[in-house]
Scaffold this active site. Sequence first.
Site, PDB file in Angstrom:
ATOM      1  N   GLU A 189       1.672   3.832   5.926  1.00  0.00           N
ATOM      2  CA  GLU A 189       2.232   3.319   6.911  1.00  0.00           C
ATOM      3  C   GLU A 189       2.354   4.244   8.345  1.00  0.00           C
ATOM      4  O   GLU A 189       1.785   4.265   9.206  1.00  0.00           O
ATOM      5  CB  GLU A 189       3.623   2.448   6.989  1.00  0.00           C
TER       6      GLU A 189
ATOM      7  N   HIS B 171      -2.572   7.229 -20.836  1.00  0.00           N
ATOM      8  CA  HIS B 171      -3.279   6.387 -22.185  1.00  0.00           C
ATOM      9  C   HIS B 171      -4.655   5.356 -21.077  1.00  0.00           C
ATOM     10  O   HIS B 171      -4.171   4.392 -21.706  1.00  0.00           O
ATOM     11  CB  HIS B 171      -2.301   5.309 -22.449  1.00  0.00           C
TER      12      HIS B 171
ATOM     13  N   LYS C  97       1.986 -11.080   9.116  1.00  0.00           N
ATOM     14  CA  LYS C  97       3.421 -11.341   9.047  1.00  0.00           C
ATOM     15  C   LYS C  97       3.029 -13.108   9.818  1.00  0.00           C
ATOM     16  O   LYS C  97       3.576 -13.496   9.497  1.00  0.00           O
ATOM     17  CB  LYS C  97       4.653 -10.804   9.904  1.00  0.00           C
TER      18      LYS C  97
END
Length: 332
Positions: free
Chosen positions: A211, A227, A318
């Site tokens: 950001e 892993h 948004k």
Amino acid sequence: MRGDYLNWPRLVEDALSKWGSVSVEGPFENIVVSGMGGSGIVGDVVKLLALERLSVPVEVVKSHIVPSYVSTRTLFVSVSYSGNTHETLLATARALEKGARVVAVTSGGLLERLAVERGLPVFKTPAGLLPRVSFPHMLTGVLGVLDSSGLTVASRAEVEEAKRQLEREAGEIAGEASSLAEFAYSRELLVVATHSPLEPLAVRAKSEFNENSKIVVKVDVAPEWMHNDIVGYEKPLFDEYRVVAFYDPDDQAGRGLVEFMVGEHERRGRRVRVLALRGANKVGKVLYAAMLFGLASVELALKRGLDPAATESIARYKSAAGRIFGTGPLKP
Ligand code: F6R
């Protein structure tokens, strides 16, 4: 924005002055903390702090969907700095339908309005900041609500100690942040590596560099890294990356895991910066890391000639969210 981060001890102090002002009566079978982005990270950190302290599970909801077990025995903490985030509002409405006990943490907006209409407790955070900058206030607020509700994950004394540490060390942290920004200022992909259970702090670092500095960041967490990711580094199609690795010096296995990761990257000739978290307690280490990565990401934006505060694409999302979720635009 540098000043906003350096002002964190004042924000913590303000939230501490309201410690005990909001409490909820249990008993609770589980705690769910809902929020997105700079508000959602509060839940991740609460879960981290609760790991060795609470006997009830803590779940973090970073979407509009709540777990099916949410019930009248759930403490649902709804965190939205603006109070106008679709996902958080939808999750909160769903939790209320299921009879959960809801507490709102917000500076206002529709979440505050909903709380007032439904008679829900509200912890108010000061308006006029960016959500990510308000992190220590919202975190202290939630820690206070939990402590006053008999669900202590950090005591008031621990938060006070962490605040004093930030006060003492802010100048030094700013210096370390400049050097970190220098390291991160490169055309190589930035990888943030750490060990369990510190993933929330790596996620916070990633989000701050996303950001504030407007860059892509990869998060690697050991021992899961050993892993799968580890094999991806054997023959990557894109191998121009550099690593910021951090560990908790009080966690012997954690340190060993990070040292192993660092060794793997160094044998491939990659540049690695290793940091040990500082702090008298866990809250102190969280705030130290958050301030360091916050300041470093602002510095990197400034080096690039970018406005660290601007987040254009989040605003674009948004304004589309109402259509995506089928709720229509928010009407504050
Ligand atoms: C951080 C930031 C975003 C928001 C997120 C949710 O500074 O701007 O990550 O935190 O979009 O919004 P709020 O926090 O208002 O619920």
